[in-house]
Scaffold this motif. Structure first.
Motif, PDB file in Angstrom:
ATOM      1  N   GLY A 180       0.254   1.470  -8.293  1.00 45.96           N
ATOM      2  CA  GLY A 180      -0.595   2.654  -8.376  1.00 45.96           C
ATOM      3  C   GLY A 180      -2.054   2.290  -8.547  1.00 45.96           C
ATOM      4  N   ARG A 181      -2.916   3.215  -8.146  1.00 38.93           N
ATOM      5  CA  ARG A 181      -4.354   3.038  -8.377  1.00 38.93           C
ATOM      6  C   ARG A 181      -4.674   3.235  -9.859  1.00 38.93           C
ATOM      7  NH1 ARG A 181      -8.332   0.701  -5.838  1.00 38.93           N
ATOM      8  NH2 ARG A 181      -9.798   2.288  -6.514  1.00 38.93           N
ATOM      9  N   THR A 182      -3.822   3.975 -10.549  1.00 37.54           N
ATOM     10  CA  THR A 182      -3.955   4.134 -11.991  1.00 37.54           C
ATOM     11  C   THR A 182      -2.573   3.949 -12.609  1.00 37.54           C
ATOM     12  OG1 THR A 182      -4.720   5.588 -13.777  1.00 37.54           O
ATOM     13  CG2 THR A 182      -3.560   6.637 -11.936  1.00 37.54           C
ATOM     14  N   TYR A 183      -2.549   3.820 -13.937  1.00 37.59           N
ATOM     15  CA  TYR A 183      -1.264   3.790 -14.648  1.00 37.59           C
ATOM     16  C   TYR A 183      -1.216   4.881 -15.703  1.00 37.59           C
ATOM     17  CZ  TYR A 183      -4.313   1.096 -17.787  1.00 37.59           C
ATOM     18  OH  TYR A 183      -5.359   0.682 -18.570  1.00 37.59           O
TER      19      TYR A 183
ATOM     20  N   ALA B 211      -3.690   2.489   3.780  1.00 41.79           N
ATOM     21  CA  ALA B 211      -2.419   2.986   4.310  1.00 41.79           C
ATOM     22  C   ALA B 211      -1.706   3.723   3.187  1.00 41.79           C
ATOM     23  CB  ALA B 211      -1.547   1.825   4.813  1.00 41.79           C
ATOM     24  N   GLY B 212      -0.645   4.436   3.531  1.00 39.59           N
ATOM     25  CA  GLY B 212       0.100   5.174   2.522  1.00 39.59           C
ATOM     26  C   GLY B 212      -0.641   6.411   2.063  1.00 39.59           C
ATOM     27  N   ILE B 213      -0.377   6.860   0.838  1.00 36.33           N
ATOM     28  CA  ILE B 213      -0.949   8.129   0.379  1.00 36.33           C
ATOM     29  C   ILE B 213      -2.460   8.051   0.192  1.00 36.33           C
ATOM     30  CG2 ILE B 213       1.210   8.830  -0.746  1.00 36.33           C
ATOM     31  CD1 ILE B 213      -0.213   8.307  -3.453  1.00 36.33           C
ATOM     32  N   HIS B 214      -3.016   6.832   0.078  1.00 36.33           N
ATOM     33  CA  HIS B 214      -4.452   6.685  -0.102  1.00 36.33           C
ATOM     34  C   HIS B 214      -5.171   6.337   1.204  1.00 36.33           C
ATOM     35  CE1 HIS B 214      -4.611   7.238  -4.428  1.00 36.33           C
ATOM     36  NE2 HIS B 214      -3.562   6.445  -4.555  1.00 36.33           N
ATOM     37  N   TYR B 215      -4.505   6.558   2.345  1.00 33.97           N
ATOM     38  CA  TYR B 215      -5.180   6.338   3.637  1.00 33.97           C
ATOM     39  C   TYR B 215      -6.465   7.168   3.665  1.00 33.97           C
ATOM     40  CZ  TYR B 215      -6.070   6.146   8.654  1.00 33.97           C
ATOM     41  OH  TYR B 215      -6.665   5.938   9.877  1.00 33.97           O
ATOM     42  N   CYS B 216      -7.527   6.590   4.199  1.00 36.86           N
ATOM     43  CA  CYS B 216      -8.864   7.194   4.149  1.00 36.86           C
ATOM     44  C   CYS B 216      -8.891   8.554   4.839  1.00 36.86           C
ATOM     45  CB  CYS B 216      -9.869   6.253   4.809  1.00 36.86           C
ATOM     46  SG  CYS B 216     -11.534   6.934   4.884  1.00 36.86           S
ATOM     47  N   VAL B 217      -9.177   9.596   4.056  1.00 33.85           N
ATOM     48  CA  VAL B 217      -9.216  10.946   4.609  1.00 33.85           C
ATOM     49  C   VAL B 217     -10.378  11.104   5.599  1.00 33.85           C
ATOM     50  CG1 VAL B 217     -10.682  11.987   2.806  1.00 33.85           C
ATOM     51  CG2 VAL B 217      -8.937  13.379   3.943  1.00 33.85           C
ATOM     52  N   GLY B 218     -11.399  10.261   5.462  1.00 35.81           N
ATOM     53  CA  GLY B 218     -12.573  10.348   6.329  1.00 35.81           C
ATOM     54  C   GLY B 218     -12.556   9.413   7.512  1.00 35.81           C
ATOM     55  N   ALA B 219     -11.412   8.785   7.808  1.00 39.63           N
ATOM     56  CA  ALA B 219     -11.355   7.818   8.917  1.00 39.63           C
ATOM     57  C   ALA B 219     -11.836   8.406  10.246  1.00 39.63           C
ATOM     58  CB  ALA B 219      -9.939   7.246   9.046  1.00 39.63           C
TER      59      ALA B 219
ATOM     60  N   MET C  69      -9.554  11.574  -6.115  1.00 39.51           N
ATOM     61  CA  MET C  69      -8.188  11.303  -5.643  1.00 39.51           C
ATOM     62  C   MET C  69      -7.957   9.829  -5.309  1.00 39.51           C
ATOM     63  SD  MET C  69      -8.222  13.206  -1.960  1.00 39.51           S
ATOM     64  CE  MET C  69      -9.499  12.884  -0.746  1.00 39.51           C
ATOM     65  N   LEU C  70      -9.039   9.057  -5.090  1.00 36.12           N
ATOM     66  CA  LEU C  70      -8.859   7.636  -4.802  1.00 36.12           C
ATOM     67  C   LEU C  70      -8.217   6.915  -5.977  1.00 36.12           C
ATOM     68  CD1 LEU C  70      -9.351   5.253  -2.836  1.00 36.12           C
ATOM     69  CD2 LEU C  70     -11.578   4.939  -3.933  1.00 36.12           C
ATOM     70  N   ASP C  71      -8.494   7.387  -7.194  1.00 37.65           N
ATOM     71  CA  ASP C  71      -7.987   6.697  -8.389  1.00 37.65           C
ATOM     72  C   ASP C  71      -6.952   7.510  -9.145  1.00 37.65           C
ATOM     73  OD1 ASP C  71      -9.470   3.983  -9.392  1.00 37.65           O
ATOM     74  OD2 ASP C  71     -10.650   5.106  -7.929  1.00 37.65           O
ATOM     75  N   LEU C  72      -6.267   8.392  -8.433  1.00 27.75           N
ATOM     76  CA  LEU C  72      -5.184   9.168  -9.040  1.00 27.75           C
ATOM     77  C   LEU C  72      -3.882   8.892  -8.310  1.00 27.75           C
ATOM     78  CD1 LEU C  72      -6.966  12.609  -9.548  1.00 27.75           C
ATOM     79  CD2 LEU C  72      -6.207  11.052 -11.358  1.00 27.75           C
TER      80      LEU C  72
ATOM     81  N   LEU D 143       0.823  -1.211   0.000  1.00 26.06           N
ATOM     82  CA  LEU D 143       0.000   0.000   0.000  1.00 26.06           C
ATOM     83  C   LEU D 143       0.857   1.260   0.000  1.00 26.06           C
ATOM     84  CD1 LEU D 143      -2.813  -1.011   2.525  1.00 26.06           C
ATOM     85  CD2 LEU D 143      -3.136  -0.461   0.107  1.00 26.06           C
ATOM     86  N   ARG D 144       2.078   1.126   0.484  1.00 27.75           N
ATOM     87  CA  ARG D 144       2.997   2.262   0.566  1.00 27.75           C
ATOM     88  C   ARG D 144       4.034   2.265  -0.562  1.00 27.75           C
ATOM     89  NH1 ARG D 144       1.577   0.419   5.650  1.00 27.75           N
ATOM     90  NH2 ARG D 144       1.170   2.029   7.243  1.00 27.75           N
TER      91      ARG D 144
END
Length: 399
Positions: free
Chosen positions: A54-57, A346-354, A86-89, A48-49
């Motif tokens: 990546g979530r996209t390529y 985890a990592g840069i895509h950790y849930c902003v709404g946690a 941002m989830l898929d970028l 995840l880190r």
């Protein structure tokens, strides 16, 4: 049991199959979805880190470069909406958008909602008790987070009814190998949701309020602002992610508690356990079981080279039951304090709404413990067929 995400028996209890996957190795090729399955906690957490995934390529490769077929033109409205959130970028776009969203979605913004969240949870549970019971999903689990994120964004109360159906239809595309009917529903919901938000955003540009949409319009950093499409996609992401997992977590948590009466009794005897109980219930039956990543550069996992262009399925549900990371992982322990679950990623895509999700889960749990101390299920619920977003069709209870 084999890993079979379309089998009702597997979806009902995937955890024995996950245990077999972990025992057999660190990575497994799964032909039906043409993905590499990664079941162990240490690997999922590290990957995840890992910026080789990546979530996209598309920030680095075309579909052709990557050996992938572009999505059908008919699916374009869904992908336009989904691919600008941002989830898929990936960086640099992800970094820019998350920074702008974080300027609006601050801890103080979330904390200001606390009285509203607790008051609403108390009202919803009060209505459920007055009725003598009902469907916990439609009475409490669904209306609470939908209302909270809609209130936060500034969606008028009269406009909120379609939010949950739109979200459910869009999220259908996140399941493994979705069919054309699912895609058609997602496309229709994407068009309608986007059109509604463009109108609302135009209103807020003309007459800003104290809401998150107004703050997102105003957010800027070193000359950067969200584009119109990024603003729409961000609002949809916040609305969908802001309630979808919380709805399923709430209902799933109570069904888990009903099946562990000794743990439920301990919680009722000591409501101070609520914070650790929330974390443990998120770990024990993870609401989002699987997240996918693209391999941007060749990577080695446990002696297996996973080549660029591959897709990896990170099995959150399996990682959260890994004995290498958790003591007695198949035991529900609401007092568990050493709990490095990855239910919020985890990592840069950790849930902003946690923080908001934790607040909502604790608020509804506390209200139900206080106002419905004898809460019990009427019958065993039906489970929804999808694996990725794990949930029940409802949960009938009586008080």
């Amino acid at each position: 049991m084999d890993f079979d995400p379309w089998s009702p028996a597997f979806v009902a209890d995937p955890y024995p199959a996950y245990a077999e996957l972990r025992a057999r190795g660190r990575v497994h090729w799964f032909e039906p979805t043409r993905q590499y399955l990664v079941p162990r906690h240490a690997d999922v957490s590290a990957l995840l880190r890992d910026r080789r995934l990546g979530r996209t390529y598309r920030h680095r490769f075309t579909d052709e470069d990557f050996g992938r077929t572009p999505p059908p033109a008919a699916h374009e409205p869904f992908h336009t909406l989904n691919d600008h959130g941002m989830l898929d970028l990936e960086p640099p776009d992800h970094t820019r958008i998350r920074r702008l969203v974080s300027k609006a979605f601050t801890p103080r913004t979330v904390e200001r909602l606390r009285p509203y969240v607790h008051r609403l949870a108390d009202e919803l549970v009060g209505s459920l008790v007055a009725e003598g019971g009902g469907d916990l999903l439609t009475a409490v689990a669904e209306p609470l987070p939908v209302a909270v994120i809609a209130e936060m964004l500034g969606i008028p109360e009269a406009d909120r009814a379609p939010l949950r159906p739109w979200s459910a239809d869009i999220c259908g595309m996140y399941e493994l190998n979705p069919d054309e009917e699912t895609a058609a529903r997602a496309v229709r919901a994407s068009v309608e949701f986007s059109a509604y938000l463009r109108e609302l955003i135009a209103e807020r540009r003309a007459r800003p309020g104290e809401d998150l949409i107004s703050a997102l319009i105003a957010a800027h950093d070193e000359g950067d602002r969200l584009t119109g499409q990024e603003l729409v996609s961000t609002c949809v992401l916040l609305l969908n992610a802001g309630h979808e997992a919380t709805v399923n977590s709430t209902v799933g948590a109570w069904w888990t508690l009903f099946r562990h009466p000794e743990q439920l009794a301990a919680l009722r005897a000591d409501p101070g356990l609520v914070p650790t109980a929330v974390e443990e219930l998120l770990r024990y039956d993870t609401p989002l079981q699987l997240f996918e990543r693209w391999v941007l550069d060749d990577i080695e996992i446990g002696g297996t080279t996973v080549p660029r262009g591959s897709e990896i399925a990170l099995l959150f549900g399996s990682a959260n039951r890994d004995a290498d990371a958790f003591d007695r992982p198949d035991t529900l322990d609401l007092a568990r304090v050493d709990n490095p679950h990855i239910s919020f990623s985890a990592g840069i895509h950790y849930c902003v709404g946690a923080p908001l999700a934790r607040m909502e889960l604790a608020a509804s749990m506390t209200a139900l413990l206080e106002r419905a101390p004898e809460l019990r299920p009427v019958r065993e619920p039906e489970r929804r067929p999808g694996l990725v977003i794990r949930g029940l069709d409802g949960l009938l209870v009586e008080v």
